[in-house]
Write a protein that holds these residues in place. Structure first.
Motif, PDB file in Angstrom:
ATOM      1  N   ILE A  18       7.288   4.229  -5.232  1.00 41.86           N
ATOM      2  CA  ILE A  18       7.373   3.500  -6.497  1.00 41.86           C
ATOM      3  C   ILE A  18       5.995   2.933  -6.855  1.00 41.86           C
ATOM      4  O   ILE A  18       5.543   3.024  -7.997  1.00 41.86           O
ATOM      5  N   VAL A  19       5.326   2.349  -5.866  1.00 41.87           N
ATOM      6  CA  VAL A  19       3.996   1.774  -6.099  1.00 41.87           C
ATOM      7  C   VAL A  19       3.007   2.868  -6.507  1.00 41.87           C
ATOM      8  O   VAL A  19       2.250   2.713  -7.469  1.00 41.87           O
ATOM      9  N   LYS A  20       3.029   3.994  -5.786  1.00 38.93           N
ATOM     10  CA  LYS A  20       2.114   5.105  -6.100  1.00 38.93           C
ATOM     11  C   LYS A  20       2.359   5.625  -7.519  1.00 38.93           C
ATOM     12  O   LYS A  20       1.419   5.872  -8.280  1.00 38.93           O
ATOM     13  N   TYR A  21       3.630   5.787  -7.871  1.00 44.30           N
ATOM     14  CA  TYR A  21       3.971   6.324  -9.194  1.00 44.30           C
ATOM     15  C   TYR A  21       3.593   5.336 -10.290  1.00 44.30           C
ATOM     16  O   TYR A  21       3.043   5.717 -11.325  1.00 44.30           O
ATOM     17  N   TYR A  22       3.867   4.065 -10.051  1.00 43.90           N
ATOM     18  CA  TYR A  22       3.590   3.047 -11.065  1.00 43.90           C
ATOM     19  C   TYR A  22       2.093   2.960 -11.356  1.00 43.90           C
ATOM     20  O   TYR A  22       1.670   2.873 -12.514  1.00 43.90           O
ATOM     21  N   TYR A  23       1.293   2.984 -10.308  1.00 48.09           N
ATOM     22  CA  TYR A  23      -0.157   2.855 -10.471  1.00 48.09           C
ATOM     23  C   TYR A  23      -0.862   4.195 -10.658  1.00 48.09           C
ATOM     24  O   TYR A  23      -2.056   4.227 -10.943  1.00 48.09           O
ATOM     25  N   GLN A  24      -0.118   5.288 -10.443  1.00 48.27           N
ATOM     26  CA  GLN A  24      -0.703   6.623 -10.553  1.00 48.27           C
ATOM     27  C   GLN A  24      -1.921   6.782  -9.643  1.00 48.27           C
ATOM     28  O   GLN A  24      -2.982   7.278 -10.056  1.00 48.27           O
ATOM     29  N   VAL A  25      -1.761   6.329  -8.391  1.00 48.57           N
ATOM     30  CA  VAL A  25      -2.826   6.475  -7.398  1.00 48.57           C
ATOM     31  C   VAL A  25      -2.214   6.912  -6.074  1.00 48.57           C
ATOM     32  O   VAL A  25      -1.027   6.687  -5.812  1.00 48.57           O
ATOM     33  N   GLU A  26      -3.027   7.554  -5.252  1.00 47.81           N
ATOM     34  CA  GLU A  26      -2.652   7.825  -3.870  1.00 47.81           C
ATOM     35  C   GLU A  26      -3.215   6.700  -3.023  1.00 47.81           C
ATOM     36  O   GLU A  26      -4.427   6.482  -2.995  1.00 47.81           O
ATOM     37  N   LEU A  27      -2.356   5.967  -2.353  1.00 52.95           N
ATOM     38  CA  LEU A  27      -2.819   4.857  -1.524  1.00 52.95           C
ATOM     39  C   LEU A  27      -3.557   5.385  -0.300  1.00 52.95           C
ATOM     40  O   LEU A  27      -3.181   6.417   0.265  1.00 52.95           O
ATOM     41  N   ASP A  28      -4.596   4.687   0.080  1.00 53.91           N
ATOM     42  CA  ASP A  28      -5.395   5.093   1.233  1.00 53.91           C
ATOM     43  C   ASP A  28      -4.673   4.689   2.518  1.00 53.91           C
ATOM     44  O   ASP A  28      -4.708   3.525   2.922  1.00 53.91           O
ATOM     45  N   GLU A  29      -4.024   5.645   3.166  1.00 51.01           N
ATOM     46  CA  GLU A  29      -3.214   5.351   4.337  1.00 51.01           C
ATOM     47  C   GLU A  29      -4.054   4.955   5.548  1.00 51.01           C
ATOM     48  O   GLU A  29      -3.516   4.516   6.563  1.00 51.01           O
ATOM     49  N   ARG A  30      -5.370   5.112   5.462  1.00 50.39           N
ATOM     50  CA  ARG A  30      -6.244   4.711   6.558  1.00 50.39           C
ATOM     51  C   ARG A  30      -6.707   3.266   6.410  1.00 50.39           C
ATOM     52  O   ARG A  30      -7.315   2.710   7.323  1.00 50.39           O
ATOM     53  N   SER A  31      -6.428   2.662   5.264  1.00 55.12           N
ATOM     54  CA  SER A  31      -6.964   1.332   4.984  1.00 55.12           C
ATOM     55  C   SER A  31      -6.149   0.242   5.668  1.00 55.12           C
ATOM     56  O   SER A  31      -4.956   0.389   5.953  1.00 55.12           O
ATOM     57  N   ILE A  32      -6.807  -0.871   5.898  1.00 58.24           N
ATOM     58  CA  ILE A  32      -6.154  -2.033   6.514  1.00 58.24           C
ATOM     59  C   ILE A  32      -5.127  -2.622   5.560  1.00 58.24           C
ATOM     60  O   ILE A  32      -4.037  -3.034   5.975  1.00 58.24           O
ATOM     61  N   ASN A  33      -5.459  -2.657   4.264  1.00 58.65           N
ATOM     62  CA  ASN A  33      -4.509  -3.203   3.288  1.00 58.65           C
ATOM     63  C   ASN A  33      -3.209  -2.413   3.287  1.00 58.65           C
ATOM     64  O   ASN A  33      -2.116  -2.975   3.148  1.00 58.65           O
ATOM     65  N   TYR A  34      -3.322  -1.084   3.417  1.00 56.95           N
ATOM     66  CA  TYR A  34      -2.141  -0.232   3.450  1.00 56.95           C
ATOM     67  C   TYR A  34      -1.286  -0.548   4.681  1.00 56.95           C
ATOM     68  O   TYR A  34      -0.064  -0.702   4.584  1.00 56.95           O
ATOM     69  N   GLU A  35      -1.925  -0.645   5.838  1.00 59.58           N
ATOM     70  CA  GLU A  35      -1.180  -0.926   7.066  1.00 59.58           C
ATOM     71  C   GLU A  35      -0.511  -2.293   7.005  1.00 59.58           C
ATOM     72  O   GLU A  35       0.617  -2.470   7.469  1.00 59.58           O
ATOM     73  N   ARG A  36      -1.216  -3.261   6.413  1.00 52.20           N
ATOM     74  CA  ARG A  36      -0.645  -4.598   6.266  1.00 52.20           C
ATOM     75  C   ARG A  36       0.583  -4.559   5.341  1.00 52.20           C
ATOM     76  O   ARG A  36       1.607  -5.191   5.620  1.00 52.20           O
ATOM     77  N   PHE A  37       0.482  -3.814   4.273  1.00 52.58           N
ATOM     78  CA  PHE A  37       1.580  -3.684   3.321  1.00 52.58           C
ATOM     79  C   PHE A  37       2.780  -3.009   3.975  1.00 52.58           C
ATOM     80  O   PHE A  37       3.924  -3.469   3.839  1.00 52.58           O
ATOM     81  N   VAL A  38       2.538  -1.936   4.712  1.00 47.99           N
ATOM     82  CA  VAL A  38       3.624  -1.220   5.382  1.00 47.99           C
ATOM     83  C   VAL A  38       4.304  -2.119   6.414  1.00 47.99           C
ATOM     84  O   VAL A  38       5.539  -2.116   6.546  1.00 47.99           O
ATOM     85  N   THR A  39       3.513  -2.908   7.149  1.00 49.63           N
ATOM     86  CA  THR A  39       4.097  -3.841   8.119  1.00 49.63           C
ATOM     87  C   THR A  39       5.023  -4.828   7.418  1.00 49.63           C
ATOM     88  O   THR A  39       6.135  -5.103   7.888  1.00 49.63           O
ATOM     89  N   HIS A  40       4.585  -5.354   6.284  1.00 48.02           N
ATOM     90  CA  HIS A  40       5.423  -6.279   5.512  1.00 48.02           C
ATOM     91  C   HIS A  40       6.710  -5.585   5.060  1.00 48.02           C
ATOM     92  O   HIS A  40       7.802  -6.157   5.153  1.00 48.02           O
ATOM     93  N   LEU A  41       6.593  -4.346   4.582  1.00 44.65           N
ATOM     94  CA  LEU A  41       7.764  -3.621   4.110  1.00 44.65           C
ATOM     95  C   LEU A  41       8.758  -3.353   5.233  1.00 44.65           C
ATOM     96  O   LEU A  41       9.973  -3.353   5.011  1.00 44.65           O
ATOM     97  N   ARG A  42       8.257  -3.115   6.443  1.00 40.98           N
ATOM     98  CA  ARG A  42       9.166  -2.883   7.579  1.00 40.98           C
ATOM     99  C   ARG A  42       9.990  -4.137   7.881  1.00 40.98           C
ATOM    100  O   ARG A  42      11.198  -4.069   8.078  1.00 40.98           O
ATOM    101  N   TYR A  43       9.302  -5.295   7.938  1.00 40.18           N
ATOM    102  CA  TYR A  43      10.031  -6.551   8.151  1.00 40.18           C
ATOM    103  C   TYR A  43      11.022  -6.793   7.015  1.00 40.18           C
ATOM    104  O   TYR A  43      12.167  -7.206   7.222  1.00 40.18           O
ATOM    105  N   PHE A  44      10.555  -6.550   5.817  1.00 35.44           N
ATOM    106  CA  PHE A  44      11.359  -6.711   4.606  1.00 35.44           C
ATOM    107  C   PHE A  44      12.624  -5.842   4.692  1.00 35.44           C
ATOM    108  O   PHE A  44      13.741  -6.307   4.448  1.00 35.44           O
TER     109      PHE A  44
END
Length: 283
Positions: A186-212
């Motif tokens: 949803i985030v990728k489609y909304y922003y029309q970007v490919e998120l950088d899966e190697r980035s720290i921000n991406y890993e932090r976001f994914v960690t939050h989503l897992r807890y969520f």
């Protein structure tokens, strides 16, 4: 020892006598230095060994945006934690905790006070880790003159237990993966970007989503703790990210009959802004 990689003027990657990769810190240690130059032993203030070369790459990426003082703080916290805990800590915590502390200080300075929805559970079920989190607040205050609240102690405790959480059964693991992937799409489609899966921000976001996602699957209700003023402030400051969060809310209502709480909207908005902001600047 000789320098393998310069991370900034005060931090380098080198190897010890056992050919283990090591982070070495010290004021001016790498000033006007390059790979292949000797490490000046008289300037070494702190070292820690890395087992995974991927960790040094993430540190390199992180220190482009973050002061090494937060790495120094994290190192002190993790040294203390390792002495108190019966299990070995994942070295990636040097990256994750440095990033978290930097972000927490930035939010504090901006007047954004996010509550930790899991604080009660962390205090109850992870007592040792929470006590370390409280001590970590003292370490942070010593280095920054900023006293963060107990919610941050809970967040630091969660970083400590993250790699120790026992594996869930396969059905739940699949559900979590599916929900996380759907929200990321949803985030990728909304922003029309490919998120950088190697980035720290991406890993932090994914960690939050897992807890969520785990909170939903385990039927753990989230009570609103964010006041209306902060909710409106985040909504106004991060309008695009908040609109994306509303898209996620529609998806959850439609597929899981689950509406996001005000707290969850605030947390998701902040994370979405962070995972997309730097990337959009680089386009």
């Amino acid at each position: 020892m000789e320098i393998k990689k310069v991370l900034n003027n005060n931090v380098v990657i080198t190897e010890n006598d056992n050919h283990q990769e090591m982070v070495v810190m010290g004021k001016g240690l790498a000033f006007q230095k390059k790979a292949g130059d000797p490490v000046e032993s008289t300037k070494i203030e702190k070292t820690f060994i890395l087992q995974n070369t991927g960790t040094s790459e993430k540190l390199d990426q992180l220190l482009k945006y973050t002061s090494e003082k937060y790495l120094d703080i994290s190192s002190e916290i993790l040294t203390y934690a390792q002495a108190k805990l019966p299990y070995k800590l994942d070295e990636y915590l040097y990256v994750a905790l440095t990033d978290h502390i930097s972000f927490a200080i930035a939010r504090y300075q901006q007047g954004i006070d996010l509550k930790n929805n899991l604080l009660y559970e962390v205090r109850k079920y992870y007592k040792k880790e929470f006590e370390i989190g409280i001590h970590a607040l003292e370490i942070i205050e010593k280095h920054t003159d900023i006293r963060l609240g107990e919610d941050e102690a809970g967040s630091i405790a969660l970083h400590l237990v993250n790699s120790q959480i026992s594996g869930e059964n396969m059905e739940i693991a699949v559900q979590v993966t599916d929900m996380v992937n759907s929200i990321l799409n949803i985030v990728k489609y909304y922003y029309q970007v490919e998120l950088d899966e190697r980035s720290i921000n991406y890993e932090r976001f994914v960690t939050h989503l897992r807890y969520f996602s785990m909170r939903f699957i385990r039927k753990e209700k989230s009570e609103d703790t964010v006041d209306e003023f902060l909710h409106e402030q985040v909504q106004r400051k991060y309008q695009e990210a908040y609109a994306c969060t509303e898209r996620i809310n529609i998806y959850l209502k439609k597929n899981f009959s689950w509406s996001l709480s005000q707290d969850e909207k605030v947390y998701l908005t902040v994370h979405i802004h962070r995972v997309t902001y730097r990337q959009k600047k680089q386009l």
